[in-house]
Scaffold this motif. Structure first.
Motif, PDB file in Angstrom:
ATOM      1  N   THR A 161     -39.930   6.502   9.118  1.00 18.27           N
ATOM      2  CA  THR A 161     -41.273   5.912   9.241  1.00 18.27           C
ATOM      3  C   THR A 161     -40.723   4.860  11.415  1.00 18.27           C
ATOM      4  OG1 THR A 161     -42.038   3.792   8.447  1.00 18.27           O
ATOM      5  CG2 THR A 161     -41.929   5.702   7.816  1.00 18.27           C
ATOM      6  N   PRO A 162     -41.934   4.533  12.032  1.00 18.26           N
ATOM      7  CA  PRO A 162     -41.502   3.956  12.913  1.00 18.26           C
ATOM      8  C   PRO A 162     -41.818   2.045  12.936  1.00 18.26           C
ATOM      9  CG  PRO A 162     -43.998   5.315  13.817  1.00 18.26           C
ATOM     10  CD  PRO A 162     -42.681   5.850  12.104  1.00 18.26           C
ATOM     11  N   GLN A 163     -41.563   2.308  11.489  1.00 17.25           N
ATOM     12  CA  GLN A 163     -41.807   0.518  11.633  1.00 17.25           C
ATOM     13  C   GLN A 163     -39.930   0.733  10.222  1.00 17.25           C
ATOM     14  OE1 GLN A 163     -44.611   2.386   9.924  1.00 17.25           O
ATOM     15  NE2 GLN A 163     -45.771   1.123  11.819  1.00 17.25           N
ATOM     16  N   GLY A 164     -39.285   2.290  10.332  1.00 17.20           N
ATOM     17  CA  GLY A 164     -38.125   1.905   9.802  1.00 17.20           C
ATOM     18  C   GLY A 164     -37.763   2.379   8.166  1.00 17.20           C
ATOM     19  N   GLU A 165     -39.343   1.687   8.430  1.00 21.77           N
ATOM     20  CA  GLU A 165     -38.859   2.251   6.588  1.00 21.77           C
ATOM     21  C   GLU A 165     -38.858   3.888   5.902  1.00 21.77           C
ATOM     22  OE1 GLU A 165     -41.814  -0.637   4.813  1.00 21.77           O
ATOM     23  OE2 GLU A 165     -43.035   0.814   5.379  1.00 21.77           O
ATOM     24  N   LYS A 166     -38.105   4.241   5.221  1.00 18.97           N
ATOM     25  CA  LYS A 166     -38.508   5.562   4.777  1.00 18.97           C
ATOM     26  C   LYS A 166     -38.884   5.978   3.506  1.00 18.97           C
ATOM     27  CE  LYS A 166     -34.412   8.909   3.599  1.00 18.97           C
ATOM     28  NZ  LYS A 166     -33.013   8.741   2.646  1.00 18.97           N
ATOM     29  N   LYS A 167     -39.981   6.759   4.237  1.00 23.75           N
ATOM     30  CA  LYS A 167     -40.744   7.520   3.507  1.00 23.75           C
ATOM     31  C   LYS A 167     -40.438   9.039   2.498  1.00 23.75           C
ATOM     32  CE  LYS A 167     -44.727   7.791   5.969  1.00 23.75           C
ATOM     33  NZ  LYS A 167     -46.012   7.677   6.339  1.00 23.75           N
ATOM     34  N   ALA A 168     -40.775   9.265   1.219  1.00 20.19           N
ATOM     35  CA  ALA A 168     -40.698  10.354   0.661  1.00 20.19           C
ATOM     36  C   ALA A 168     -41.938  10.581  -0.395  1.00 20.19           C
ATOM     37  CB  ALA A 168     -40.040   9.536  -0.965  1.00 20.19           C
ATOM     38  N   TYR A 169     -41.510  12.150   0.708  1.00 17.20           N
ATOM     39  CA  TYR A 169     -43.201  12.438  -0.269  1.00 17.20           C
ATOM     40  C   TYR A 169     -42.447  13.622  -1.392  1.00 17.20           C
ATOM     41  CZ  TYR A 169     -45.285  11.906   4.140  1.00 17.20           C
ATOM     42  OH  TYR A 169     -46.020  11.691   5.767  1.00 17.20           O
ATOM     43  N   VAL A 170     -42.822  12.787  -2.604  1.00 13.17           N
ATOM     44  CA  VAL A 170     -42.288  13.892  -4.030  1.00 13.17           C
ATOM     45  C   VAL A 170     -43.306  15.056  -4.781  1.00 13.17           C
ATOM     46  CG1 VAL A 170     -41.407  13.062  -6.442  1.00 13.17           C
ATOM     47  CG2 VAL A 170     -41.108  11.982  -4.522  1.00 13.17           C
ATOM     48  N   LYS A 171     -43.044  15.941  -4.203  1.00 10.05           N
ATOM     49  CA  LYS A 171     -44.091  17.403  -5.216  1.00 10.05           C
ATOM     50  C   LYS A 171     -43.716  17.170  -6.681  1.00 10.05           C
ATOM     51  CE  LYS A 171     -45.834  22.133  -4.061  1.00 10.05           C
ATOM     52  NZ  LYS A 171     -47.229  21.419  -5.186  1.00 10.05           N
ATOM     53  N   LEU A 172     -44.627  17.343  -6.941  1.00  7.74           N
ATOM     54  CA  LEU A 172     -44.485  16.873  -8.865  1.00  7.74           C
ATOM     55  C   LEU A 172     -44.163  18.694  -9.627  1.00  7.74           C
ATOM     56  CD1 LEU A 172     -46.820  13.989  -9.770  1.00  7.74           C
ATOM     57  CD2 LEU A 172     -44.556  13.830  -9.508  1.00  7.74           C
ATOM     58  N   ALA A 173     -43.237  18.945 -10.536  1.00  6.10           N
ATOM     59  CA  ALA A 173     -43.479  19.800 -10.800  1.00  6.10           C
ATOM     60  C   ALA A 173     -44.428  20.179 -11.591  1.00  6.10           C
ATOM     61  CB  ALA A 173     -42.141  19.881 -11.650  1.00  6.10           C
ATOM     62  N   GLU A 174     -44.901  21.640 -11.735  1.00  2.00           N
ATOM     63  CA  GLU A 174     -45.905  22.595 -12.175  1.00  2.00           C
ATOM     64  C   GLU A 174     -45.794  21.776 -14.171  1.00  2.00           C
ATOM     65  OE1 GLU A 174     -48.310  25.879 -12.045  1.00  2.00           O
ATOM     66  OE2 GLU A 174     -48.129  25.745 -10.012  1.00  2.00           O
ATOM     67  N   GLY A 175     -47.807  21.081 -14.297  1.00  2.00           N
ATOM     68  CA  GLY A 175     -47.603  20.952 -15.335  1.00  2.00           C
ATOM     69  C   GLY A 175     -48.109  19.318 -15.757  1.00  2.00           C
ATOM     70  N   TYR A 176     -47.883  18.098 -14.107  1.00  2.38           N
ATOM     71  CA  TYR A 176     -48.163  17.321 -13.876  1.00  2.38           C
ATOM     72  C   TYR A 176     -49.052  16.916 -12.402  1.00  2.38           C
ATOM     73  CZ  TYR A 176     -43.010  16.940 -17.215  1.00  2.38           C
ATOM     74  OH  TYR A 176     -42.940  16.893 -17.778  1.00  2.38           O
ATOM     75  N   ASN A 177     -49.548  16.147 -12.786  1.00  2.00           N
ATOM     76  CA  ASN A 177     -50.573  16.249 -12.246  1.00  2.00           C
ATOM     77  C   ASN A 177     -50.452  15.064 -10.958  1.00  2.00           C
ATOM     78  OD1 ASN A 177     -53.134  15.330 -11.049  1.00  2.00           O
ATOM     79  ND2 ASN A 177     -54.205  17.397 -11.665  1.00  2.00           N
ATOM     80  N   ALA A 178     -50.818  14.950  -9.889  1.00  2.00           N
ATOM     81  CA  ALA A 178     -50.395  13.327  -9.635  1.00  2.00           C
ATOM     82  C   ALA A 178     -51.582  11.792  -9.100  1.00  2.00           C
ATOM     83  CB  ALA A 178     -50.144  13.758  -7.355  1.00  2.00           C
TER      84      ALA A 178
END
Length: 82
Positions: free
Chosen positions: A55-72
């Motif tokens: 991010t512009p703030q210097g933090e690391k952002k992770a977008y984690v896609k969950l597998a089939e059968g799991y609901n975010a």
């Protein structure tokens, strides 16, 4: 500890709802594999894919896609962030 905090914004809630992804701020030195393993261990889910961005703030952002059968949205509710 790799996972710093879960990020909740309008965009991240939309991603959770439509694409089954959770958004997490993680340690800057963490690899995608380490992030996937830590999320799976902490939240008892299976991870399909991890994308990261600094991010512009210097933090690391992770977008984690969950597998089939799991609901975010269920995971976020279970964690008490909704």
């Amino acid at each position: 500890m790799i996972v710093r905090r879960i990020l909740i914004t309008e965009k991240t809630l939309r991603l959770a709802e439509k694409e089954n992804k959770i958004t997490i701020i993680v340690d800057r030195t963490a690899t995608k594999k380490q992030i996937a393993d830590e999320v799976a261990r902490l939240y008892n889910v299976k991870v399909d894919k991890v994308n990261t961005v600094i991010t512009p703030q210097g933090e690391k952002k992770a977008y984690v896609k969950l597998a089939e059968g799991y609901n975010a949205m269920d995971l976020l509710s279970r964690l008490g962030v909704l």
